[in-house]
Every structure is written in structure tokens, then in C-alpha cells.
Motif scaffolding. Structure first.
Motif, PDB file in Angstrom:
ATOM      1  N   ILE A 334       0.840  -1.201   0.000  1.00 38.40           N
ATOM      2  CA  ILE A 334       0.000   0.000   0.000  1.00 38.40           C
ATOM      3  C   ILE A 334       0.871   1.246   0.000  1.00 38.40           C
ATOM      4  CG2 ILE A 334      -1.694   1.299   1.332  1.00 38.40           C
ATOM      5  CD1 ILE A 334      -2.808  -1.372   2.279  1.00 38.40           C
ATOM      6  N   LYS A 335       1.951   1.207   0.769  1.00 40.87           N
ATOM      7  CA  LYS A 335       2.870   2.348   0.808  1.00 40.87           C
ATOM      8  C   LYS A 335       3.504   2.576  -0.561  1.00 40.87           C
ATOM      9  CE  LYS A 335       7.166   3.991   2.898  1.00 40.87           C
ATOM     10  NZ  LYS A 335       8.354   3.617   3.702  1.00 40.87           N
ATOM     11  N   ASN A 336       3.904   1.504  -1.224  1.00 42.56           N
ATOM     12  CA  ASN A 336       4.581   1.624  -2.516  1.00 42.56           C
ATOM     13  C   ASN A 336       3.676   2.193  -3.598  1.00 42.56           C
ATOM     14  OD1 ASN A 336       6.928   0.586  -1.440  1.00 42.56           O
ATOM     15  ND2 ASN A 336       6.542  -1.511  -2.143  1.00 42.56           N
ATOM     16  N   TYR A 337       2.367   1.972  -3.468  1.00 37.11           N
ATOM     17  CA  TYR A 337       1.422   2.441  -4.484  1.00 37.11           C
ATOM     18  C   TYR A 337       0.578   3.613  -3.977  1.00 37.11           C
ATOM     19  CZ  TYR A 337       2.542  -1.737  -7.175  1.00 37.11           C
ATOM     20  OH  TYR A 337       3.188  -2.705  -7.903  1.00 37.11           O
ATOM     21  N   LEU A 338       1.121   4.352  -3.032  1.00 33.68           N
ATOM     22  CA  LEU A 338       0.383   5.476  -2.460  1.00 33.68           C
ATOM     23  C   LEU A 338       0.013   6.506  -3.524  1.00 33.68           C
ATOM     24  CD1 LEU A 338      -0.665   6.657   0.220  1.00 33.68           C
ATOM     25  CD2 LEU A 338       1.519   7.848   0.459  1.00 33.68           C
ATOM     26  N   GLY A 339       0.848   6.621  -4.546  1.00 35.55           N
ATOM     27  CA  GLY A 339       0.586   7.601  -5.600  1.00 35.55           C
ATOM     28  C   GLY A 339      -0.674   7.315  -6.396  1.00 35.55           C
ATOM     29  N   LEU A 340      -1.208   6.101  -6.275  1.00 36.87           N
ATOM     30  CA  LEU A 340      -2.424   5.740  -7.007  1.00 36.87           C
ATOM     31  C   LEU A 340      -3.691   6.156  -6.267  1.00 36.87           C
ATOM     32  CD1 LEU A 340      -1.581   2.163  -8.375  1.00 36.87           C
ATOM     33  CD2 LEU A 340      -1.640   4.323  -9.636  1.00 36.87           C
ATOM     34  N   VAL A 341      -3.528   6.888  -5.186  1.00 40.77           N
ATOM     35  CA  VAL A 341      -4.690   7.303  -4.399  1.00 40.77           C
ATOM     36  C   VAL A 341      -5.689   8.082  -5.250  1.00 40.77           C
ATOM     37  CG1 VAL A 341      -3.532   9.398  -3.582  1.00 40.77           C
ATOM     38  CG2 VAL A 341      -5.429   8.450  -2.281  1.00 40.77           C
ATOM     39  N   VAL A 342      -5.199   8.873  -6.190  1.00 40.42           N
ATOM     40  CA  VAL A 342      -6.080   9.653  -7.069  1.00 40.42           C
ATOM     41  C   VAL A 342      -6.849   8.730  -8.003  1.00 40.42           C
ATOM     42  CG1 VAL A 342      -6.185  11.416  -8.859  1.00 40.42           C
ATOM     43  CG2 VAL A 342      -4.572  11.657  -6.974  1.00 40.42           C
ATOM     44  N   VAL A 343      -6.151   7.776  -8.596  1.00 40.93           N
ATOM     45  CA  VAL A 343      -6.789   6.822  -9.512  1.00 40.93           C
ATOM     46  C   VAL A 343      -7.883   6.040  -8.793  1.00 40.93           C
ATOM     47  CG1 VAL A 343      -6.421   4.788 -10.962  1.00 40.93           C
ATOM     48  CG2 VAL A 343      -4.694   6.606 -10.896  1.00 40.93           C
ATOM     49  N   VAL A 344      -7.584   5.568  -7.579  1.00 39.61           N
ATOM     50  CA  VAL A 344      -8.544   4.790  -6.799  1.00 39.61           C
ATOM     51  C   VAL A 344      -9.772   5.628  -6.477  1.00 39.61           C
ATOM     52  CG1 VAL A 344      -8.933   3.643  -4.583  1.00 39.61           C
ATOM     53  CG2 VAL A 344      -6.796   3.268  -5.823  1.00 39.61           C
ATOM     54  N   ASP A 345      -9.552   6.893  -6.119  1.00 36.84           N
ATOM     55  CA  ASP A 345     -10.673   7.775  -5.785  1.00 36.84           C
ATOM     56  C   ASP A 345     -11.618   7.946  -6.974  1.00 36.84           C
ATOM     57  OD1 ASP A 345     -11.186   8.770  -3.228  1.00 36.84           O
ATOM     58  OD2 ASP A 345     -11.058  10.839  -3.915  1.00 36.84           O
ATOM     59  N   PHE A 346     -11.063   8.160  -8.160  1.00 40.15           N
ATOM     60  CA  PHE A 346     -11.894   8.355  -9.348  1.00 40.15           C
ATOM     61  C   PHE A 346     -12.595   7.058  -9.753  1.00 40.15           C
ATOM     62  CE2 PHE A 346      -9.788  12.410  -9.858  1.00 40.15           C
ATOM     63  CZ  PHE A 346     -10.719  13.177 -10.537  1.00 40.15           C
ATOM     64  N   MET A 347     -11.893   5.923  -9.639  1.00 41.55           N
ATOM     65  CA  MET A 347     -12.508   4.639  -9.975  1.00 41.55           C
ATOM     66  C   MET A 347     -13.669   4.324  -9.036  1.00 41.55           C
ATOM     67  SD  MET A 347      -9.375   2.054 -10.977  1.00 41.55           S
ATOM     68  CE  MET A 347     -10.519   0.693 -11.048  1.00 41.55           C
ATOM     69  N   GLN A 348     -13.461   4.534  -7.752  1.00 46.85           N
ATOM     70  CA  GLN A 348     -14.499   4.234  -6.768  1.00 46.85           C
ATOM     71  C   GLN A 348     -15.692   5.182  -6.921  1.00 46.85           C
ATOM     72  OE1 GLN A 348     -13.721   2.276  -3.101  1.00 46.85           O
ATOM     73  NE2 GLN A 348     -13.265   0.961  -4.827  1.00 46.85           N
ATOM     74  N   PHE A 349     -15.403   6.414  -7.268  1.00 46.93           N
ATOM     75  CA  PHE A 349     -16.489   7.366  -7.502  1.00 46.93           C
ATOM     76  C   PHE A 349     -17.329   6.936  -8.702  1.00 46.93           C
ATOM     77  CE2 PHE A 349     -18.043  11.067  -9.919  1.00 46.93           C
ATOM     78  CZ  PHE A 349     -18.944  11.577  -8.999  1.00 46.93           C
ATOM     79  N   TYR A 350     -16.664   6.482  -9.754  1.00 45.83           N
ATOM     80  CA  TYR A 350     -17.373   6.035 -10.957  1.00 45.83           C
ATOM     81  C   TYR A 350     -18.262   4.832 -10.638  1.00 45.83           C
ATOM     82  CZ  TYR A 350     -18.150   4.124 -15.636  1.00 45.83           C
ATOM     83  OH  TYR A 350     -18.727   3.613 -16.771  1.00 45.83           O
ATOM     84  N   ILE A 351     -17.730   3.884  -9.867  1.00 39.27           N
ATOM     85  CA  ILE A 351     -18.499   2.703  -9.476  1.00 39.27           C
ATOM     86  C   ILE A 351     -19.672   3.111  -8.593  1.00 39.27           C
ATOM     87  CG2 ILE A 351     -18.421   0.554  -8.146  1.00 39.27           C
ATOM     88  CD1 ILE A 351     -15.485   0.279  -9.105  1.00 39.27           C
TER      89      ILE A 351
END
Length: 380
Positions: A334-351
Motif C-alpha cells: 500500500i505504501k509503494n502504491y500510495l501515488g495511485l490514491v487519485v486513480v482509486v478515488d476516481f474509480m471508486q467514484f465512478y463505481i
């Protein structure tokens, strides 16, 4: 001058900032709880394990439940199909750990559309003890698991104990899901706990008194419900019992799958939440702070105010995600992929947005409608 659209997203952005601040407090409050173990309290436990197929890490998962530092417990492995290859694995484990109380139950009886619940119902008569533990097959635990989660049941008012999970995967779809669990799911749950307490449970761990299970109508009550874990934590609270979320995190191993299957599964999950807790589902809009603040910036053409709020929102989301992933869960992935927080937020919002409209789901090659009670109605 602000127009109606900009005012709406200003409110959503400010609400997200408040949510992130409160979520930081809620997470700190929960993870600061100490698990006090009373060595004199160790009532016997029957563990129900519904199985279907050979999943990733399955042998290690099952073995972790077999090897518990706990005086008296049994495991009932429930299988529906007599030709399921998982039977051979279970038989090997029974021979290998012959000193343990392990049972294999193979019964093809179906009591509803939720086959997992049918599995549980078939195994239930073989449970010898008054405490029933239900845990999905993709869960791995440590040796202190049983001795920890049983402690809240010293209080007779507590009917159900459940716990959170963190997900692990070695494929990109699984990593995205594990980030969603850490960045969104866990803070959402802990914020809800801080605001209104816990009235739901998770399939990762549900420890329930047998008498409580019987009072809510046993497994027959939830045989046509997709959100069976939610109901096992929710229905007892309606009878006056408490559901407790204990500070214990189990491991959830994610199967490799296509993005299409991941997307459909997330839609199912979100629509279950919508049916079960509609107001809470609408309130989830405030959890997508990066999305809200980004849209607000677009509406105001990235002026100073909108950019400032965007930076504040992003910074708070980053702190929240870092604290959960690294400080509390100590999950290096999770620490290594912290930069994907934006991508996850947009994906979860879309879902979230897609799941908001409609009540159809696809599950195990069949299509269903979720009614207002969260029950499955077969379409085709």
C-alpha cells in the motif's frame, strides 16, 4: 461570483475536508484500542468454513485456522459439490492434523440463491458449540486470532463480533482493490463506527452466539440475500444485541481476475450497501474528496480558491491513506502504491455513481434484481 453548480461542489469539497479530518480522528481512536486478553475466558468455538474450488493461498488460509493457540475449537468444512477438488485438500488436512477436531460436510442441499449461505446452513447441524465463527475461505489469520476476537463476548449484551481485513494481491487488478480497501473502505467503516456504532459485520470474521443466530431465523433468514454478512451483524442489533468491531486485522487474499469481473463484483457490493444503508450510501459522496475538489476547480477554471481547496483535500487524503496503509496496517504494498490514491478515488467514484442508478446485478453467470430488502430476485 459562484453559480449553483460551483456552490454545490464547494459544499461537497468542504464536506470532504471535514470528513477526512474526522476520519483521521476515527482511525486513530480505533487503532489506539488495546486488545485485553482474559486467559480465563475461552469458551469453545465452532468454525464454519464454506468452500468452493481451489483458491489462491487456500491451504495456508485453512491451516492458519487449524493452528490456533486456543484450548477448544472445531472446524466444519462445508462443500456443496461432491466432485469439488477442494475435498481432496480438506481430506489431506484432516489426516495431517488428526489431533484436531476437523469435519468435512459434503451436502448439495440449496435453500436459496446465495449458495454460500446454503453451505453454511448444511454445516450448521454439525457445530457442537454455542459460539459459531463464520470466516470466508480467502482469509488468513494469526495464532492469537480466536483468543482475541472472543473477548467482547464476556458481555452478554454482545451478540456478534466482527473485524476488519486488509487485502493482498500480486496482480494489478488485485492491487487496485487492496488500495480501495485501505484508502476508502477502512476509513469509511471506522468513521461510521465513531458516528453511530457498528450494526453490520464482514465475511472476513463473524463470531455469533448460536442462540442469537437462531433468534434471527438462522441461515434460512438470509438464504436469498447477497449481503449475508451485513445481515448477520445487523439483524441481532434489531433484537437488542450489540455488534462489536474488534481491533484485529485479518489477511484477505485476492484471486487474479479480469477487470470486467472486478467491476461487476464492485457494482454488486456497492448496490448491496445502497439497499442496506441508503442514507449512508448517499453520504459516501463526501468520501470522494479528490473528485469533488477537482470538479470544483474545473467549474471555477482553477482559480486560487479552487486550487487551494484541491491541494488541501489531496494533502488530507494522502495523510489518511498513508496512516492507514503504513502506520496502522504496516502494509508495504500500500505504501509503494500510495501515488495511485487519485486513480482509486476516481474509480471508486465512478463505481459509486453507476451503482446509484439501477438494481440489477450479475452474479455467478446469472442476473438478479436486488429488492428493497436486499433479497435476490432471479431474472435469467
Amino acid at each position: 461570483m459562484l453559480n449553483l453548480l460551483s456552490i454545490i461542489f464547494l459544499i461537497l469539497t468542504l464536506g470532504s475536508i471535514v470528513y477526512y479530518l474526522y476520519s483521521l480522528y476515527s482511525c486513530h481512536s480505533f487503532f489506539s484500542l488495546e486488545n485485553k486478553i482474559n486467559p480465563d475466558f475461552s469458551p469453545p468455538i465452532s468454525i464454519l468454513k464454506p468452500l468452493w474450488g481451489l483458491e489462491t493461498n487456500l491451504e495456508e488460509n485453512l491451516t492458519s485456522f487449524i493452528n490456533q493457540n486456543y484450548p477448544l475449537y472445531q472446524i466444519v468444512f462445508c462443500v456443496r459439490d461432491k466432485d469439488d477438488p477442494v475435498i481432496f485438500l480438506v481430506e489431506e488436512l484432516i489426516v495431517k492434523y488428526s489431533q484436531q477436531d476437523l469435519k468435512l460436510v459434503v451436502i448439495d442441499r440449496v435453500i436459496g440463491y446465495n449458495y454460500k449461505v446454503s453451505n453454511l446452513a448444511n454445516g450448521f447441524p454439525y457445530c457442537d458449540y454455542d459460539l459459531i465463527l463464520i470466516a470466508d475461505s480467502d482469509i488468513e489469520v494469526k495464532k492469537d486470532y480466536l483468543s482475541t476476537i472472543v473477548q467482547p463476548l464476556q458481555d452478554e449484551k454482545v451478540g456478534v463480533v466482527t473485524c476488519l481485513y486488509q487485502s493482498f494481491a500480486d496482480n494489478y487488478i488485485g492491487i487496485i482493490e487492496s488500495l480501495g480497501v485501505a484508502y476508502n473502505f477502512i476509513p469509511n467503516v471506522l468513521t461510521a463506527r465513531q458516528l453511530e456504532g457498528i450494526n453490520f459485520a464482514f465475511g472476513s470474521s463473524i463470531l455469533i452466539r448460536k442462540k442469537v443466530l437462531e433468534k434471527i431465523g438462522n441461515f434460512q433468514r438470509i438464504a436469498n440475500s447477497l449481503a449475508d454478512d451485513f445481515l448477520l451483524g445487523n439483524l441481532p442489533t434489531k433484537l437488542g444485541y450489540q455488534t462489536v468491531l474488534v481491533n484485529y486485522i485479518v489477511k484477505h487474499h485476492i484471486e487474479k481476475e479480469s477487470f470486467d469481473n472486478y467491476f461487476k463484483r464492485q457494482i454488486r457490493w456497492f448496490r448491496c450497501i445502497k439497499v442496506a444503508r441508503f442514507k449512508g450510501y448517499l453520504g459516501m459522496i463526501f468520501t470522494f474528496g479528490i473528485v469533488n475538489s477537482f470538479i470544483f476547480s474545473i467549474v471555477l477554471y482553477f482559480n486560487v480558491l479552487s486550487l487551494s481547496l484541491l491541494l488541501i483535500t489531496f494533502f488530507l487524503k494522502l495523510i489518511l491513506s498513508y496512516n492507514i496503509g503504513f502506520k496502522y496496517l504496516k502494509n508495504i504494498t500500500i505504501k509503494n502504491y500510495l501515488g495511485l490514491v487519485v486513480v482509486v478515488d476516481f474509480m471508486q467514484f465512478y463505481i459509486w455513481l453507476i451503482a446509484l442508478f439501477g438494481n440489477k446485478i450479475k452474479w455467478k453467470n446469472s442476473q438478479f434484481i436486488l429488492n428493497q430488502k436486499g433479497e435476490l430476485i432471479f431474472l435469467k
